[in-house]
Each structure stands twice: as C-alpha cells, then as structure tokens.
Design a protein around this motif. Structure first.
Motif, PDB file in Angstrom:
ATOM      1  N   THR A   7       0.757  -1.126   0.066  1.00  0.00           N
ATOM      2  CA  THR A   7      -0.159   0.069  -0.165  1.00  0.00           C
ATOM      3  C   THR A   7       0.941   1.225  -0.072  1.00  0.00           C
ATOM      4  O   THR A   7       1.874   1.447   0.995  1.00  0.00           O
ATOM      5  CB  THR A   7      -0.792  -0.105   1.330  1.00  0.00           C
ATOM      6  N   MET A  17      -4.647   5.364   2.660  1.00  0.00           N
ATOM      7  CA  MET A  17      -6.053   4.964   2.936  1.00  0.00           C
ATOM      8  C   MET A  17      -6.435   4.906   4.648  1.00  0.00           C
ATOM      9  O   MET A  17      -5.518   5.139   5.092  1.00  0.00           O
ATOM     10  CB  MET A  17      -6.427   3.447   2.430  1.00  0.00           C
ATOM     11  N   TYR A  18      -7.730   4.959   4.690  1.00  0.00           N
ATOM     12  CA  TYR A  18      -7.792   5.259   5.912  1.00  0.00           C
ATOM     13  C   TYR A  18      -9.297   4.310   6.475  1.00  0.00           C
ATOM     14  O   TYR A  18     -10.122   4.289   5.503  1.00  0.00           O
ATOM     15  CB  TYR A  18      -8.455   6.636   6.444  1.00  0.00           C
ATOM     16  N   ILE A  19      -9.445   3.410   7.614  1.00  0.00           N
ATOM     17  CA  ILE A  19     -10.190   2.545   7.564  1.00  0.00           C
ATOM     18  C   ILE A  19     -11.099   2.725   8.913  1.00  0.00           C
ATOM     19  O   ILE A  19     -10.517   2.944   9.955  1.00  0.00           O
ATOM     20  CB  ILE A  19      -9.376   1.166   8.145  1.00  0.00           C
ATOM     21  N   CYS A  50     -16.624   7.362   0.226  1.00  0.00           N
ATOM     22  CA  CYS A  50     -15.976   6.155   0.707  1.00  0.00           C
ATOM     23  C   CYS A  50     -15.686   5.320  -0.464  1.00  0.00           C
ATOM     24  O   CYS A  50     -16.529   5.398  -1.451  1.00  0.00           O
ATOM     25  CB  CYS A  50     -17.202   5.407   1.665  1.00  0.00           C
ATOM     26  N   GLU A  52     -14.870   1.818  -0.200  1.00  0.00           N
ATOM     27  CA  GLU A  52     -14.943   0.528  -0.274  1.00  0.00           C
ATOM     28  C   GLU A  52     -15.699   0.245   1.109  1.00  0.00           C
ATOM     29  O   GLU A  52     -15.544   0.895   1.930  1.00  0.00           O
ATOM     30  CB  GLU A  52     -13.959  -0.455  -0.442  1.00  0.00           C
ATOM     31  N   TRP A  85     -16.345  -2.804   7.953  1.00  0.00           N
ATOM     32  CA  TRP A  85     -15.308  -1.798   7.674  1.00  0.00           C
ATOM     33  C   TRP A  85     -15.455  -1.133   6.235  1.00  0.00           C
ATOM     34  O   TRP A  85     -16.183  -1.503   5.184  1.00  0.00           O
ATOM     35  CB  TRP A  85     -13.834  -2.335   7.682  1.00  0.00           C
ATOM     36  N   GLN A  86     -15.129   0.085   6.520  1.00  0.00           N
ATOM     37  CA  GLN A  86     -15.013   1.378   5.359  1.00  0.00           C
ATOM     38  C   GLN A  86     -13.777   1.689   4.994  1.00  0.00           C
ATOM     39  O   GLN A  86     -12.915   1.898   6.050  1.00  0.00           O
ATOM     40  CB  GLN A  86     -15.843   2.421   5.857  1.00  0.00           C
ATOM     41  N   ILE A  87     -13.425   1.674   3.972  1.00  0.00           N
ATOM     42  CA  ILE A  87     -12.126   2.164   3.408  1.00  0.00           C
ATOM     43  C   ILE A  87     -12.348   3.741   2.766  1.00  0.00           C
ATOM     44  O   ILE A  87     -13.093   3.918   1.856  1.00  0.00           O
ATOM     45  CB  ILE A  87     -11.465   1.378   2.434  1.00  0.00           C
ATOM     46  N   TRP A  88     -11.663   4.606   3.307  1.00  0.00           N
ATOM     47  CA  TRP A  88     -11.567   5.865   2.845  1.00  0.00           C
ATOM     48  C   TRP A  88     -10.212   6.267   2.584  1.00  0.00           C
ATOM     49  O   TRP A  88      -9.450   5.860   2.819  1.00  0.00           O
ATOM     50  CB  TRP A  88     -12.025   6.773   4.087  1.00  0.00           C
ATOM     51  N   THR A 130      -1.032  -3.653   4.366  1.00  0.00           N
ATOM     52  CA  THR A 130      -2.031  -4.336   3.701  1.00  0.00           C
ATOM     53  C   THR A 130      -1.317  -5.436   2.562  1.00  0.00           C
ATOM     54  O   THR A 130      -0.100  -5.240   2.306  1.00  0.00           O
ATOM     55  CB  THR A 130      -2.830  -3.247   2.695  1.00  0.00           C
ATOM     56  N   ARG A 133      -4.214  -6.136  -2.367  1.00  0.00           N
ATOM     57  CA  ARG A 133      -4.816  -4.905  -3.052  1.00  0.00           C
ATOM     58  C   ARG A 133      -3.920  -4.539  -4.402  1.00  0.00           C
ATOM     59  O   ARG A 133      -2.833  -4.108  -4.050  1.00  0.00           O
ATOM     60  CB  ARG A 133      -4.982  -3.984  -2.073  1.00  0.00           C
TER      61      ARG A 133
END
Length: 148
Positions: A7, A17-19, A50, A52, A85-88, A130, A133
């Motif tokens: 990543t 990225m931020y989770i 967002c 994912e 979870w959300q990936i920002w 990570t 990905r």
C-alpha cells in the motif's frame, strides 16, 4: 515485498487509505433488514467519498477465555455479530464526509437501524500493512517514490 502489493504512502509518510471499522450485535431475525440498511448506507457513503465497504455476517465467532466479539458488544441471546469496515482515501476525507453528511441530514432515518446502536463498537485506523490489493498507475508511481 512486491511494490505492486504494498500500500503506497503519501510523501509525508501517511498511508493512502483510512479504515473505519465496526463490530455490531444484530438480532438473527433482522439479517435482511440489516442488509437493506447497510446497502442504503453504502450508497450514501459512496456519494461522500467512501471507496469500499465490507459488511460481514457472523459465521464463526468463538467464545474467548478473557474477551471476545460477543462480550465486547454485550451481545444478547439470538444476536449475531456483524464485522464491517469502510475504506476511505484518508482521515481528512472521512472527517469532511461525516460533517457534510450530518449537515445534509442524510444519516437521519425515521426508523433507526435494525440493532441497538448503543452497543456497537466503532474505531478508525491508519493501516500499517496491507496485502493483496492491486494498485492503479498513480499509486504505483507514488510507491516508487516512497516504497515504505
């Protein structure tokens, strides 16, 4: 480690990225209501940046000796655990999105969620690793500038 698998970091050292992660106790018989609620929320979060969202329904959640998912959310008999979870793109995007969503009133729903929101756990995290990905061309170029 392959650069294509790492990543990338921003030049300043932060991860790209931020989770936001959640653990939620949901009544077993509310699974379809939860899925609908989550789908509606995902559509809103996507509009606000967002990247994912993953919503996972309990399959194997063992009881621990000291603590576990159930105890963490005070799950009751008949409740299942949702791990989501959300990936920002970054913390700033999430913070700005939350402010805009509240100001726009898009999170205000008359019926409320199909679970006891007082017992959910929310935490936000900066990734330290990570794996798996794929990166787009811009991310790969950035990884070459600052691979770790």
């Amino acid at each position: 480690m392959s650069r294509a698998m790492a990543t990338p970091r921003y030049a300043g050292g932060g991860w790209a990225m931020y989770i936001a992660g959640l653990v939620i106790p949901v009544p077993h018989d509310k699974m379809e209501a939860y899925r609908t609620w989550a789908e509606n929320g995902a559509a809103i979060f996507k509009q606000y940046g967002c990247l994912e969202i993953v919503e996972s329904w309990e399959d194997f959640v063992p009881d621990g000796k000291e603590t576990d998912f159930r105890r963490a959310v005070a799950a009751k008999e008949g409740e299942k655990i949702v791990f989501a979870w959300q990936i920002w793109p970054d913390k700033e995007t999430l913070d700005a999105a939350e402010n805009r969503m509240h100001a726009d009133g898009v999170l205000d729903v008359a019926d409320g969620p199909p679970f006891d929101a007082r017992r959910l756990i929310l935490g936000c995290f900066t990734p330290i690793l990570t794996m798996g990905r794929p990166m787009d061309a811009a991310q790969e170029r950035q990884a070459m500038v600052d691979p770790f």
